[in-house]
Motif scaffolding. Structure first.
Motif, PDB file in Angstrom:
ATOM      1  N   ASN B 166       2.128  12.664   7.478  1.00  0.00           N
ATOM      2  CA  ASN B 166       2.810  13.876   7.040  1.00  0.00           C
ATOM      3  C   ASN B 166       2.725  13.983   5.530  1.00  0.00           C
ATOM      4  O   ASN B 166       3.200  13.110   4.806  1.00  0.00           O
ATOM      5  N   LEU B 167       2.102  15.083   5.071  1.00  0.00           N
ATOM      6  CA  LEU B 167       1.809  15.180   3.643  1.00  0.00           C
ATOM      7  C   LEU B 167       3.061  15.311   2.785  1.00  0.00           C
ATOM      8  O   LEU B 167       3.095  14.850   1.652  1.00  0.00           O
ATOM      9  N   ASN B 168       4.121  15.901   3.339  1.00  0.00           N
ATOM     10  CA  ASN B 168       5.303  16.077   2.486  1.00  0.00           C
ATOM     11  C   ASN B 168       6.199  14.840   2.452  1.00  0.00           C
ATOM     12  O   ASN B 168       7.207  14.814   1.778  1.00  0.00           O
ATOM     13  N   GLU B 169       5.802  13.802   3.203  1.00  0.00           N
ATOM     14  CA  GLU B 169       6.608  12.578   3.169  1.00  0.00           C
ATOM     15  C   GLU B 169       5.927  11.479   2.369  1.00  0.00           C
ATOM     16  O   GLU B 169       6.349  10.318   2.410  1.00  0.00           O
ATOM     17  N   LEU B 170       4.865  11.845   1.673  1.00  0.00           N
ATOM     18  CA  LEU B 170       4.102  10.812   0.975  1.00  0.00           C
ATOM     19  C   LEU B 170       4.899  10.220  -0.181  1.00  0.00           C
ATOM     20  O   LEU B 170       5.644  10.914  -0.863  1.00  0.00           O
ATOM     21  N   GLN B 171       4.728   8.925  -0.376  1.00  0.00           N
ATOM     22  CA  GLN B 171       5.325   8.243  -1.519  1.00  0.00           C
ATOM     23  C   GLN B 171       4.232   8.100  -2.588  1.00  0.00           C
ATOM     24  O   GLN B 171       3.054   8.214  -2.278  1.00  0.00           O
ATOM     25  N   SER B 172       4.666   7.807  -3.780  1.00  0.00           N
ATOM     26  CA  SER B 172       3.644   7.661  -4.826  1.00  0.00           C
ATOM     27  C   SER B 172       2.738   6.465  -4.541  1.00  0.00           C
ATOM     28  O   SER B 172       1.586   6.432  -4.951  1.00  0.00           O
ATOM     29  N   SER B 173       3.270   5.500  -3.777  1.00  0.00           N
ATOM     30  CA  SER B 173       2.449   4.318  -3.471  1.00  0.00           C
ATOM     31  C   SER B 173       1.311   4.649  -2.502  1.00  0.00           C
ATOM     32  O   SER B 173       0.416   3.848  -2.285  1.00  0.00           O
ATOM     33  N   ASP B 174       1.377   5.828  -1.894  1.00  0.00           N
ATOM     34  CA  ASP B 174       0.340   6.193  -0.939  1.00  0.00           C
ATOM     35  C   ASP B 174      -0.939   6.680  -1.597  1.00  0.00           C
ATOM     36  O   ASP B 174      -1.929   6.943  -0.926  1.00  0.00           O
ATOM     37  N   GLY B 175      -0.894   6.824  -2.917  1.00  0.00           N
ATOM     38  CA  GLY B 175      -2.102   7.273  -3.599  1.00  0.00           C
ATOM     39  C   GLY B 175      -2.199   8.786  -3.628  1.00  0.00           C
ATOM     40  O   GLY B 175      -1.273   9.492  -3.221  1.00  0.00           O
ATOM     41  N   PRO B 176      -3.325   9.295  -4.134  1.00  0.00           N
ATOM     42  CA  PRO B 176      -3.471  10.736  -4.351  1.00  0.00           C
ATOM     43  C   PRO B 176      -3.363  11.557  -3.063  1.00  0.00           C
ATOM     44  O   PRO B 176      -3.840  11.119  -2.012  1.00  0.00           O
ATOM     45  N   LEU B 177      -2.743  12.716  -3.190  1.00  0.00           N
ATOM     46  CA  LEU B 177      -2.585  13.636  -2.059  1.00  0.00           C
ATOM     47  C   LEU B 177      -3.938  14.016  -1.479  1.00  0.00           C
ATOM     48  O   LEU B 177      -4.103  14.124  -0.267  1.00  0.00           O
ATOM     49  N   LYS B 178      -4.914  14.191  -2.372  1.00  0.00           N
ATOM     50  CA  LYS B 178      -6.227  14.655  -1.913  1.00  0.00           C
ATOM     51  C   LYS B 178      -6.853  13.684  -0.909  1.00  0.00           C
ATOM     52  O   LYS B 178      -7.430  14.099   0.083  1.00  0.00           O
ATOM     53  N   ASP B 179      -6.690  12.392  -1.192  1.00  0.00           N
ATOM     54  CA  ASP B 179      -7.233  11.387  -0.277  1.00  0.00           C
ATOM     55  C   ASP B 179      -6.592  11.498   1.098  1.00  0.00           C
ATOM     56  O   ASP B 179      -7.252  11.373   2.119  1.00  0.00           O
ATOM     57  N   MET B 180      -5.284  11.700   1.086  1.00  0.00           N
ATOM     58  CA  MET B 180      -4.563  11.758   2.355  1.00  0.00           C
ATOM     59  C   MET B 180      -4.949  13.001   3.147  1.00  0.00           C
ATOM     60  O   MET B 180      -5.104  12.955   4.356  1.00  0.00           O
ATOM     61  N   GLN B 181      -5.116  14.117   2.415  1.00  0.00           N
ATOM     62  CA  GLN B 181      -5.559  15.338   3.086  1.00  0.00           C
ATOM     63  C   GLN B 181      -6.909  15.127   3.727  1.00  0.00           C
ATOM     64  O   GLN B 181      -7.140  15.493   4.883  1.00  0.00           O
ATOM     65  N   PHE B 182      -7.776  14.500   2.965  1.00  0.00           N
ATOM     66  CA  PHE B 182      -9.120  14.262   3.475  1.00  0.00           C
ATOM     67  C   PHE B 182      -9.080  13.328   4.678  1.00  0.00           C
ATOM     68  O   PHE B 182      -9.758  13.567   5.691  1.00  0.00           O
TER      69      PHE B 182
END
Lengths: 346, 347
Positions: B166-182
């Protein structure tokens, strides 16, 4: 124009029951009966978990264009009239109309997560409300419900026909990931993607209802070709509207394709006039300002007109195909519908 | 080779002897753990397990399915592989799933297919021989082999779709949003690709009842995964007050339905009657449930890691324990544990 579309949906201009009360009761008439379709869809999704149910039914609110079910229902009746002069629709054909809309919706839900879209049909997308994790499951659930409904029709040929759609949808999505350097290849790639992502569903569901209604393979091919050509035209116009329409009308943001890095018909045509767009296409409009500049180029070029012209050609082909069927109010409605595809503005 | 004995040994290795119903009689954890056989089963080494699997593979002719081989030869999958490579170094769960698929395949992934093949062979051809054009290899119809593959495809697809973030639950430790979207994008696409292949395979079986069975198995699985997600997401609640019967229902959806319905479908493909189909369904169901219970039990019976065991508060032993104690006492126990600071909501 929107009004005309809306009226058409209600069936004012052509509905057989109003023109000439046929043997079937008015309640039996095609698209108007689709008002009940969203209820029927809800019933297909027999799910215990309430939130999951709510998500899965979110787009079946009767506010979509219902373009696919309308075509499928009309095609079913046109084929039935052609074959045995009876416009009555079989229950299995009605199921195909619902299944087509379900498969379409399942793919919308997944596409919206893939594209990280936030609005569709004037409301928030499933992923924005419930989050990506749940949205993906909702898409899978709708697909499974569609597969169950499909299996219950009990016809293995029909199952194979509609399974092709699912495969095409996925392959289309893969085509969208890649791009071609060569200009000619690029256009062929674009048309193939358009067929797989949009037209295959319409073509194959048209074919499925024709198989259920009539044993003649010639009719199956007519139904398929009509659906394929109208489907491609529909998507070409969709790609045009992404440039010419404002977001209020579309219910989703415009220039969306450019923002996703996709070069659609108008861009590819514009690129022939402004070769400097090549670089932008190759980098998928990723530099700041690319999207706006590309939009300007497209609007200055005749990309929009050329794409519309191409869509017209597909529509003429569709009309040529469907005219091979015996005349019936539904066949004429299908001819009219191909014109509406060209002139719609939402 | 004695096939029946092998089929019986499968659940044994998974930690449940005899009909799983026996399990429910034990009201609490304390009575479960000291019972000899349970401990005994789980202490068997992976080598034993591998031996059983390879024995089973010999029986069915050749390694369960060609899913992995076929995937290697497909353009789409090699495309996915290229994309997944871009995810290396990010935190997206798809990487873990992909790693699991490569590593774990002999133990877990192909297990479902293997069971479908074994039960197909055990049941053999039915008396009703309408199926002269079915070819058999090692006593298994080719359509049953495709079914085994479809079962694995569906399982794998959901495994991949489970790992969406879930993109809106990401923590800063999860790294860049773009990576997660991809990562999400690739996970959805690859799961959909597997599902499309499963649908395609199903259509080729030319049997509407089998299509319906497997489609409903997919629906069950999606609902089961959904439940699992929503219970594990609400970590701040102690546990849902679910009894063991709810637990059984939910676990059937998330773990049992696919194997049960695939086993049944394998019988349908060989034109066995309703009775045999039901037996196969029950076998598949109980087999899968024991598998799940055994994995739920693991944290409680490994002696050496007494301090830092992590377990899911909705796992079978916990649910049974809670039911035995009563809700209030259980909440009290949890609170005590919280005070001691030993409770960690890590899954």
């Amino acid at each position: 124009m929107a009004l005309r579309w809306w009226r058409w949906r209600r069936g004012c201009s052509w509905r057989p029951a109003t023109r000439s009360p046929g043997p079937s009761s008015p309640g039996h008439a095609g698209p108007p009966g689709l008002r009940a379709a969203s209820d029927a869809l809800a019933q297909e999704l027999l799910i215990s978990t309430t939130e999951l149910k709510e998500m899965s039914e979110y787009y079946f609110d009767g506010k979509g264009k219902a373009f696919r079910p309308i075509i499928v229902v009309l095609m079913a009746r046109a084929c039935n009239s052609h074959y045995n002069n009876s416009r009555d629709m079989q229950a299995s054909q009605r199921s195909i109309a619902l299944i087509a809309e379900m498969i379409h919706t399942a793919s919308l839900v997944h596409d919206d997560v893939i594209d990280d879209a936030s609005s569709r049909r004037g409301k928030h997308t499933v992923n924005k409300i419930w989050g990506e994790k749940k949205a993906v499951l909702a898409g899978d659930l709708i697909l499974s419900a569609a597969s169950i409904a499909l299996a219950r029709i009990g016809n293995t040929t029909v199952i194979s026909i509609l399974t092709q759609v699912i495969e095409d949808l996925v392959r289309g999505e893969f085509l969208q990931l890649g791009s071609k350097e060569n200009e000619n290849e690029r256009f062929a790639h674009y048309l193939e993607k358009t067929f797989k992502k949009t037209a295959s569903l319409i073509a194959n569901s048209c074919k499925a209802v024709s198989v259920l209604g009539c044993p003649d393979p010639v009719v199956h091919e007519i139904a398929y070709q009509y659906g394929k050509n109208v489907g491609i035209a529909f998507q070409l116009i969709d790609d045009v509207l992404d440039f010419t329409s404002c977001s209020d009308q579309m219910g989703k943001p415009t220039s969306a394709d450019l923002k996703l890095g996709l070069a659609t018909g108008p861009v590819l045509f514009a690129c022939q006039q402004f070769p400097e767009m090549n670089a932008m296409i190759m980098r998928r409009f990723s530099l700041p300002g690319d999207v706006d500049r590309a939009r300007q180029y497209v609007l200055q070029s005749d990309g929009v007109q050329q794409t519309t012209y191409l869509a017209q050609r597909y529509c003429h082909e569709a009309v040529r195909e469907i005219s091979k069927l015996r005349p019936s109010p539904e066949r004429d409605a299908l001819i009219q519908l191909s014109e509406i595809v060209l002139t719609r503005d939402k | 080779m004695n096939l029946q004995r092998l089929l019986l040994r499968f659940p044994g290795y998974l930690g449940a002897l005899g009909p799983p119903r026996r399990l429910w009689r034990f009201p609490s954890l304390d009575t479960i753990s000291p019972v000899g056989p349970w401990r005994g089963q789980s202490s068997r080494s992976p080598a034993h397990w591998n031996q059983v699997v390879s024995e089973a593979e010999k029986i069915v002719g050749y390694p369960t399915s060609f899913m992995s081989l076929r995937c290697l030869l497909s353009d789409e999958l090699s495309n996915i592989a290229m994309q997944v490579r871009k995810l290396v170094g990010t935190q997206h769960p798809l990487l873990t799933t992909a790693r699991g698929l490569v590593h774990d395949s002999r133990h877990n992934l192909q297990l479902r297919g293997l069971v479908v093949l074994l039960i197909s062979k055990a049941a053999g051809p039915s008396g009703v021989n309408t199926s002269q054009n079915y070819d058999t290899v090692s006593g298994i119809y080719s359509c049953q082999r495709s079914l085994a593959e479809i079962t694995e495809l569906i399982h794998t697809a959901l495994l991949v779709h489970r790992g969406i973030v879930n993109l809106n639950e990401l923590q800063s430790s999860d790294g860049p949003l773009k990576d997660m979207q991809f990562g999400n994008k690739i996970a959805i696409l690859s799961g959909d690709f597997l599902l499309a292949n499963a649908c395609n395979g199903l259509a080729l079986l030319q049997n509407t009842k089998v299509v319906e069975l497997l489609a409903s198995a997919l629906m069950d699985l999606v609902q089961g995964v959904y439940h699992e997600n929503s219970t594990s997401a609400t970590g701040n609640y102690i546990t849902d007050d679910i009894g063991i019967s709810t637990w059984k229902e939910q676990t059937f959806l998330s773990h049992g339905a696919l194997l049960a319905k695939s086993c049944q479908a394998a019988m349908e493909l060989a034109k066995h009657d309703a009775e045999v189909q039901d037996m196969a369904f029950q076998y598949g169901k109980h087999m899968a449930m024991s598998h799940k219970i055994n994995s739920d039990l693991q944290p409680f019976i490994k002696e050496k890691t007494s301090d830092c065991v992590t377990f899911h508060l909705n796992s079978a032993p916990v649910v049974l324990h809670q039911e035995f104690l009563g809700r209030d006492l259980w909440i009290k126990q949890i609170e005590e544990a919280q005070e001691k600071g030993r409770l960690n909501y890590a899954k």
